[in-house]
Design a protein around this motif. Sequence first.
Motif, PDB file in Angstrom:
ATOM      1  N   LEU A 160     -16.726  -2.934   3.999  1.00 14.30           N
ATOM      2  CA  LEU A 160     -15.900  -1.867   4.560  1.00 14.30           C
ATOM      3  C   LEU A 160     -14.955  -1.249   3.538  1.00 14.30           C
ATOM      4  O   LEU A 160     -14.740  -0.032   3.534  1.00 14.30           O
ATOM      5  CB  LEU A 160     -15.097  -2.409   5.752  1.00 14.30           C
ATOM      6  N   HIS A 161     -14.404  -2.044   2.646  1.00 14.39           N
ATOM      7  CA  HIS A 161     -13.384  -1.537   1.730  1.00 14.39           C
ATOM      8  C   HIS A 161     -13.956  -0.636   0.638  1.00 14.39           C
ATOM      9  O   HIS A 161     -13.202   0.006  -0.090  1.00 14.39           O
ATOM     10  CB  HIS A 161     -12.634  -2.703   1.074  1.00 14.39           C
ATOM     11  N   THR A 162     -15.304  -0.565   0.538  1.00 10.23           N
ATOM     12  CA  THR A 162     -15.909   0.230  -0.534  1.00 10.23           C
ATOM     13  C   THR A 162     -16.270   1.640  -0.102  1.00 10.23           C
ATOM     14  O   THR A 162     -16.757   2.421  -0.928  1.00 10.23           O
ATOM     15  CB  THR A 162     -17.188  -0.451  -1.066  1.00 10.23           C
ATOM     16  N   THR A 163     -16.072   1.977   1.163  1.00 15.36           N
ATOM     17  CA  THR A 163     -16.449   3.300   1.658  1.00 15.36           C
ATOM     18  C   THR A 163     -15.274   3.962   2.356  1.00 15.36           C
ATOM     19  O   THR A 163     -14.401   3.289   2.913  1.00 15.36           O
ATOM     20  CB  THR A 163     -17.615   3.205   2.662  1.00 15.36           C
ATOM     21  N   ALA A 164     -15.277   5.300   2.355  1.00 17.93           N
ATOM     22  CA  ALA A 164     -14.265   6.030   3.115  1.00 17.93           C
ATOM     23  C   ALA A 164     -14.383   5.693   4.593  1.00 17.93           C
ATOM     24  O   ALA A 164     -13.379   5.512   5.293  1.00 17.93           O
ATOM     25  CB  ALA A 164     -14.422   7.533   2.892  1.00 17.93           C
ATOM     26  N   LEU A 165     -15.607   5.606   5.082  1.00 20.13           N
ATOM     27  CA  LEU A 165     -15.842   5.246   6.480  1.00 20.13           C
ATOM     28  C   LEU A 165     -15.225   3.895   6.816  1.00 20.13           C
ATOM     29  O   LEU A 165     -14.529   3.746   7.824  1.00 20.13           O
ATOM     30  CB  LEU A 165     -17.350   5.194   6.747  1.00 20.13           C
ATOM     31  N   GLY A 166     -15.496   2.921   5.970  1.00 18.79           N
ATOM     32  CA  GLY A 166     -14.976   1.579   6.211  1.00 18.79           C
ATOM     33  C   GLY A 166     -13.465   1.514   6.141  1.00 18.79           C
ATOM     34  O   GLY A 166     -12.818   0.812   6.930  1.00 18.79           O
ATOM     35  N   LYS A 167     -12.876   2.251   5.199  1.00 16.90           N
ATOM     36  CA  LYS A 167     -11.424   2.260   5.088  1.00 16.90           C
ATOM     37  C   LYS A 167     -10.781   2.928   6.296  1.00 16.90           C
ATOM     38  O   LYS A 167      -9.705   2.522   6.748  1.00 16.90           O
ATOM     39  CB  LYS A 167     -11.001   2.934   3.784  1.00 16.90           C
ATOM     40  N   ALA A 168     -11.445   3.961   6.834  1.00 20.34           N
ATOM     41  CA  ALA A 168     -10.935   4.609   8.046  1.00 20.34           C
ATOM     42  C   ALA A 168     -10.927   3.628   9.212  1.00 20.34           C
ATOM     43  O   ALA A 168     -10.022   3.653  10.060  1.00 20.34           O
ATOM     44  CB  ALA A 168     -11.787   5.829   8.379  1.00 20.34           C
ATOM     45  N   ILE A 169     -11.936   2.754   9.252  1.00 21.55           N
ATOM     46  CA  ILE A 169     -11.996   1.737  10.306  1.00 21.55           C
ATOM     47  C   ILE A 169     -10.947   0.651  10.076  1.00 21.55           C
ATOM     48  O   ILE A 169     -10.189   0.289  10.983  1.00 21.55           O
ATOM     49  CB  ILE A 169     -13.414   1.134  10.366  1.00 21.55           C
ATOM     50  N   LEU A 170     -10.877   0.115   8.865  1.00 24.92           N
ATOM     51  CA  LEU A 170      -9.916  -0.949   8.566  1.00 24.92           C
ATOM     52  C   LEU A 170      -8.482  -0.507   8.811  1.00 24.92           C
ATOM     53  O   LEU A 170      -7.643  -1.303   9.267  1.00 24.92           O
ATOM     54  CB  LEU A 170     -10.065  -1.389   7.105  1.00 24.92           C
ATOM     55  N   ALA A 171      -8.177   0.766   8.518  1.00 23.84           N
ATOM     56  CA  ALA A 171      -6.807   1.268   8.662  1.00 23.84           C
ATOM     57  C   ALA A 171      -6.322   1.235  10.099  1.00 23.84           C
ATOM     58  O   ALA A 171      -5.110   1.268  10.350  1.00 23.84           O
ATOM     59  CB  ALA A 171      -6.717   2.685   8.112  1.00 23.84           C
ATOM     60  N   HIS A 172      -7.245   1.170  11.051  1.00 24.61           N
ATOM     61  CA  HIS A 172      -6.860   1.187  12.461  1.00 24.61           C
ATOM     62  C   HIS A 172      -7.192  -0.121  13.167  1.00 24.61           C
ATOM     63  O   HIS A 172      -7.250  -0.182  14.389  1.00 24.61           O
ATOM     64  CB  HIS A 172      -7.532   2.375  13.159  1.00 24.61           C
ATOM     65  N   MET A 173      -7.360  -1.168  12.368  1.00 28.79           N
ATOM     66  CA  MET A 173      -7.542  -2.511  12.914  1.00 28.79           C
ATOM     67  C   MET A 173      -6.232  -3.277  12.841  1.00 28.79           C
ATOM     68  O   MET A 173      -5.387  -2.998  11.974  1.00 28.79           O
ATOM     69  CB  MET A 173      -8.588  -3.284  12.096  1.00 28.79           C
ATOM     70  N   PRO A 174      -6.028  -4.267  13.712  1.00 25.99           N
ATOM     71  CA  PRO A 174      -4.861  -5.137  13.574  1.00 25.99           C
ATOM     72  C   PRO A 174      -4.884  -5.844  12.217  1.00 25.99           C
ATOM     73  O   PRO A 174      -5.954  -6.161  11.691  1.00 25.99           O
ATOM     74  CB  PRO A 174      -5.032  -6.143  14.716  1.00 25.99           C
TER      75      PRO A 174
END
Length: 254
Positions: free
Chosen positions: A136-150
Motif C-alpha cells: 500500500l505505501h508504494t502507490t498513491a492509491l494505497g497511500k490514499a487508503i492508509l491515510a484514512h485508516m485508524p
Amino acid sequence: MAKTAQNPVKSAETTFEVLDALKDLDGAGVTELAQHLDVPKSTVHNYLSTLEQEEYVVNRDGVYEVGLRFLELGAYARHREKLFGIAKPEVDRLAAETGELANILVEEHGRGSYLYRARGDKAVQVKAHVGTRVPLHTTALGKAILAHMPTERVDAIVDRHGLGGEASKSISSRAELEQELADVRDRGVAFDDEERLEGLRCVAAPVLNHDNEIIGAISVSGPTNRFRGDRFREELPQKVLEVANVIELNVTYS
C-alpha cells in the motif's frame, strides 16, 4: 510474514505455496518446482496431480501452469465488491477524459488489490493487471487508503508487510510514512512520484462510505513526461476528486 492461523493445516499451506510458485515462475516442471520449493519431487508431483485433477492447474507437455478456473473465482470475488459495480463507469469516464490509465484499488489482508483498470487512448503499459497485489505505501492509491485508516490498523499493516520497495523512491521509514499520510489528509489526494515504478506518476483520491470509512481508492496514472507541472499537481487532482465524489454519492444512495 507472520503466520496468523491458530492451527494451520500444513497440506493447505503447501498447496498455496505450490500455486504461488507456479505464478512466480510463470509455469514450471516438477523438477524446477521441487528445487524452487526445496521439497521432494514426489511431493511436488502429488500436489500437482491433485491440482490438475481438480482443474486448478494445467499440464502443457510437462510444464504446469495456473489454470483458468481461478479466473472464475476471481471474477466472483470482484463482483461481490460493491465498489466495483458502482465505480467502474466513473473510472471508465476518467480514463476517457484524461487519455490515461485509471484504476480502482481496495485493501485486503494489508495489501492493495487492483479491482479494475481502464485505459484511455494514450495509456501506457505497466507491470500490473487486475488482481495484482501491491504494498500500500508504494502507490498513491494505497497511500490514499492508509491515510484514512485508524493508526493502529496502519501500524499492524506496516508490522506485517514492512516498508521500502523495488523503486528507490519508495517510502522506507515510519516517520516518512506518517508525514506522507498527514499530507494526504490535508490535500485530499495522494501522489506517487515514481515510488513503485520508475517513470510512472499517479494521483489518487480515497473513496469513503456514508460512515466516513475507507472502502477503496481511485486514481489516474501515466508517464512522468505527461504528469508534471500544473497538470500533475492541480488539474488531475481536481479531476480525480470530482470522480471520487460522484462515486461516494452513488455508494451512499445506491
